[in-house]
Every structure is written in C-alpha cells, then in structure tokens.
Design a protein around this motif. Structure first.
Motif, PDB file in Angstrom:
ATOM      1  N   ASP A 194      -6.724  23.514  37.222  1.00  0.00           N
ATOM      2  CA  ASP A 194      -5.743  24.038  38.170  1.00  0.00           C
ATOM      3  C   ASP A 194      -6.419  25.097  39.027  1.00  0.00           C
ATOM      4  N   ILE A 195      -6.043  25.161  40.308  1.00  0.00           N
ATOM      5  CA  ILE A 195      -6.615  26.152  41.208  1.00  0.00           C
ATOM      6  C   ILE A 195      -6.117  27.550  40.873  1.00  0.00           C
ATOM      7  N   ARG A 196      -4.968  27.635  40.213  1.00  0.00           N
ATOM      8  CA  ARG A 196      -4.409  28.924  39.818  1.00  0.00           C
ATOM      9  C   ARG A 196      -4.968  29.344  38.467  1.00  0.00           C
ATOM     10  N   PRO A 197      -5.043  30.646  38.208  1.00  0.00           N
ATOM     11  CA  PRO A 197      -5.512  31.105  36.892  1.00  0.00           C
ATOM     12  C   PRO A 197      -4.443  30.927  35.826  1.00  0.00           C
ATOM     13  N   LEU A 198      -4.871  30.920  34.573  1.00  0.00           N
ATOM     14  CA  LEU A 198      -3.962  30.906  33.435  1.00  0.00           C
ATOM     15  C   LEU A 198      -4.449  31.963  32.451  1.00  0.00           C
ATOM     16  N   GLU A 199      -3.681  33.016  32.310  1.00  0.00           N
ATOM     17  CA  GLU A 199      -4.119  34.143  31.489  1.00  0.00           C
ATOM     18  C   GLU A 199      -3.858  33.923  30.009  1.00  0.00           C
ATOM     19  N   ASN A 200      -2.835  33.169  29.668  1.00  0.00           N
ATOM     20  CA  ASN A 200      -2.460  33.008  28.266  1.00  0.00           C
ATOM     21  C   ASN A 200      -3.321  31.965  27.566  1.00  0.00           C
ATOM     22  N   SER A 201      -3.597  32.215  26.307  1.00  0.00           N
ATOM     23  CA  SER A 201      -4.239  31.217  25.456  1.00  0.00           C
ATOM     24  C   SER A 201      -3.138  30.423  24.768  1.00  0.00           C
ATOM     25  N   ILE A 202      -3.181  29.079  24.874  1.00  0.00           N
ATOM     26  CA  ILE A 202      -2.101  28.234  24.381  1.00  0.00           C
ATOM     27  C   ILE A 202      -2.654  27.225  23.386  1.00  0.00           C
ATOM     28  N   PHE A 203      -1.951  27.053  22.278  1.00  0.00           N
ATOM     29  CA  PHE A 203      -2.346  26.105  21.243  1.00  0.00           C
ATOM     30  C   PHE A 203      -2.509  24.707  21.829  1.00  0.00           C
ATOM     31  N   ASN A 204      -3.636  24.070  21.525  1.00  0.00           N
ATOM     32  CA  ASN A 204      -3.949  22.690  21.920  1.00  0.00           C
ATOM     33  C   ASN A 204      -4.201  22.524  23.424  1.00  0.00           C
ATOM     34  N   VAL A 205      -4.317  23.634  24.170  1.00  0.00           N
ATOM     35  CA  VAL A 205      -4.539  23.569  25.611  1.00  0.00           C
ATOM     36  C   VAL A 205      -5.871  24.226  25.962  1.00  0.00           C
ATOM     37  N   GLN A 206      -6.733  23.461  26.628  1.00  0.00           N
ATOM     38  CA  GLN A 206      -7.976  23.992  27.161  1.00  0.00           C
ATOM     39  C   GLN A 206      -7.854  24.063  28.677  1.00  0.00           C
ATOM     40  N   PHE A 207      -8.159  25.218  29.245  1.00  0.00           N
ATOM     41  CA  PHE A 207      -7.928  25.438  30.672  1.00  0.00           C
ATOM     42  C   PHE A 207      -9.227  25.720  31.413  1.00  0.00           C
ATOM     43  N   VAL A 208      -9.371  25.097  32.592  1.00  0.00           N
ATOM     44  CA  VAL A 208     -10.490  25.370  33.491  1.00  0.00           C
ATOM     45  C   VAL A 208      -9.920  25.576  34.893  1.00  0.00           C
ATOM     46  N   GLN A 209     -10.243  26.686  35.526  1.00  0.00           N
ATOM     47  CA  GLN A 209      -9.792  26.914  36.897  1.00  0.00           C
ATOM     48  C   GLN A 209     -10.726  26.182  37.849  1.00  0.00           C
ATOM     49  N   ALA A 210     -10.159  25.334  38.686  1.00  0.00           N
ATOM     50  CA  ALA A 210     -10.985  24.517  39.582  1.00  0.00           C
ATOM     51  C   ALA A 210     -10.170  24.088  40.786  1.00  0.00           C
ATOM     52  N   ASP A 211     -10.854  23.937  41.919  1.00  0.00           N
ATOM     53  CA  ASP A 211     -10.250  23.446  43.151  1.00  0.00           C
ATOM     54  C   ASP A 211     -10.578  21.965  43.273  1.00  0.00           C
ATOM     55  N   LEU A 212      -9.593  21.118  43.044  1.00  0.00           N
ATOM     56  CA  LEU A 212      -9.822  19.668  43.056  1.00  0.00           C
ATOM     57  C   LEU A 212      -9.970  19.110  44.460  1.00  0.00           C
ATOM     58  N   MET A 213      -9.787  19.932  45.496  1.00  0.00           N
ATOM     59  CA  MET A 213     -10.092  19.461  46.850  1.00  0.00           C
ATOM     60  C   MET A 213     -11.599  19.457  47.086  1.00  0.00           C
ATOM     61  N   LYS A 214     -12.347  20.023  46.145  1.00  0.00           N
ATOM     62  CA  LYS A 214     -13.807  19.989  46.191  1.00  0.00           C
ATOM     63  C   LYS A 214     -14.311  19.018  45.139  1.00  0.00           C
ATOM     64  N   PRO A 215     -15.380  18.302  45.398  1.00  0.00           N
ATOM     65  CA  PRO A 215     -15.919  17.357  44.403  1.00  0.00           C
ATOM     66  C   PRO A 215     -16.265  18.065  43.099  1.00  0.00           C
ATOM     67  N   GLN A 216     -16.089  17.371  41.992  1.00  0.00           N
ATOM     68  CA  GLN A 216     -16.408  17.900  40.662  1.00  0.00           C
ATOM     69  C   GLN A 216     -17.407  16.956  39.987  1.00  0.00           C
ATOM     70  N   PRO A 217     -18.655  16.923  40.471  1.00  0.00           N
ATOM     71  CA  PRO A 217     -19.619  15.933  39.967  1.00  0.00           C
ATOM     72  C   PRO A 217     -19.902  16.064  38.476  1.00  0.00           C
TER      73      PRO A 217
END
Length: 261
Positions: A111-134
């Motif tokens: 997600d382009i937005r940040p996520l401050e909370n740590s959530i069970f079973n959820v791994q988060f990466v901040q990323a702009d998907l309008m840019k390539p993610q090779p």
C-alpha cells in the motif's frame, strides 16, 4: 432532493455541519431525557456521567450492508476455498477484507500509505504500485485488489497525479502474479467518468477490454453489487448486462481472473 440542495448539503458536510444528523438527534432527544430520569430514580450508588447515544433504539442488530461488507466477505471466502500458497493484497481495507483473510491465514499487503500497527498474520510493505516492482515479479500465486484501483493517480492518498495511474497499477499487479495465478479484482462500475479526486468509475466494457485484451487474463467469474447494495454472485456477462453496466451508476464489479500460462 434537487441538485442545488445536494450541493449545499455536501458543502456543509465538508465544513463539519450535518443537518440530517442534527434533526435526527433532536427527534430522539425526548426519549433520552425520559430514560435518563427513569434510570436516575433507580440508580442506587451508581455515579452517572452523560454520554448520549440517541438513535440506536431503531437500529438493527448489526450493519450487514454496504459494498465493502458484501465484497470483503465474498472474496475472503473465495480465498479460503482456493487456499493458495501465498496471498498478496494491494490496498484493500485493513478492517474488512484483510482482517477476514488474516483470521485464517497469512496475508501480505502492499500500500502507498503507511501502516503503523503490527497485526497478527499480516505482513506490510509500503510501496507505490504505479511504479514497477521488478523484485516482486511473478512472486505470488494469489493476488487481490479490492475497490482500490479507481483511486490510483488522483492524489487522494498522497499518490502522484497521473491520469493513467490505474493502468500503471494494473501493469504492476500483472507482473506480480505468477502464470496460472488468480487475481481477485474489484472496482466501481457504471458510466465511465472521474469524480475528482474521490475515484474513477469504469464501464464494464472498458474493464473487460483492459483485463482480457491488454493483460490476457481468463475470466473465471463475475459478480457485482448494485446501487442498492445487493450482491449478485457468479453472473453471466450477457451483452445486455455489459452495455447497461448491470444497471449501475456507482456499483461494484468483482472479477475473479486467472493469468494465462
């Protein structure tokens, strides 16, 4: 309600003024006062602090309605049934779809937005998907993007302004998915337009041309939620339904797609 009145109410809401809420609370205030005095006479040693909740008397037991409610529950169940090796999500609701999936398996979020909370079973990466993610090319066999792509490139969430933002986002998602992988995709359907800066609305024909021609997905199923928040599962995409956008002006189309081998 005429258009002028709708505009006035919209402006007032942006200023924090909500006449509808005011008059609704005014209507239920006498019942609150009556209940307060009844309780006060029998309160015993209880100390009372005022905290008026005025409209729940006439509400239902829960809010089992709305596009997100039906969409998130339906797609989470489909992921459960499929039981993929890995599931990656792009920008869907944390307190809806992501939470549903996280209750029974791990899910990774971009997600382009940040996520401050740590959530069970959820791994988060901040990323702009309008840019390539090779680095993520062909990295997952299961991918979801629910009610999100319509926002890409409009700046609403701090993303760069780009009229082709939704195309660039879908390009990146196509690259993320392995051949043979499943893509759970939803967005707003109706006559094509941009409601700046809230969202885009896509015609069904536009989406089919995009998903089945540009990206060469195979359509596994189509479901939709209409303007009255009714869910229709696994509907046949007839020419009439396509041309009428399923009778929607601001509905939600849910596509389950498979990336060709």
């Amino acid at each position: 309600m005429n258009k002028l009145m709708k505009v006035v109410l919209l402006i007032l809401s942006y200023l924090g003024i909500r006449p509808g809420v005011f008059f609704q609370n005014l209507r239920y205030a006498p019942a609150y006062v009556g209940d307060f005095f009844k309780f006060s006479k029998k309160r015993g040693e209880w100390k009372i602090k005022l905290y008026p909740i005025l409209t729940d008397k006439t509400d239902q037991s829960g809010k089992a309605r709305g596009v997100y409610f039906f969409q998130d529950l339906f797609v989470a169940h489909e992921v459960f049934r499929a039981n993929p090796r890995r599931h990656v999500d792009i920008g869907s609701r944390i307190d809806g779809f992501v939470a549903h999936v996280a209750s029974f398996r791990e899910i990774e979020i971009l997600d382009i937005r940040p996520l401050e909370n740590s959530i069970f079973n959820v791994q988060f990466v901040q990323a702009d998907l309008m840019k390539p993610q090779p680095q993520l090319k062909a990295s997952t066999d299961s991918l979801s993007c629910l009610h999100t792509i319509e926002h890409f490139g409009l700046g609403r969430y701090g993303d760069p302004i780009d009229p082709d933002g939704h195309i660039k986002g879908l390009d990146s998602m196509y690259e993320l998915l392995e051949p043979g992988g499943t893509f759970y995709f939803s967005t707003q359907i109706g006559p094509s337009c941009v409601h700046f800066n809230a969202h885009r609305v896509f015609s069904i024909q536009y989406l089919l041309d995009l998903l089945l021609s540009r990206y060469q997905y195979e359509l596994q199923s189509f479901s939709y939620i209409d303007d009255r928040d009714q869910l229709y599962k696994n509907v046949e995409l007839t020419e009439e339904l396509i041309q009428s956008n399923a009778g929607c002006k601001l509905g939600c189309g849910i596509f389950i797609l498979k990336k060709r081998l």
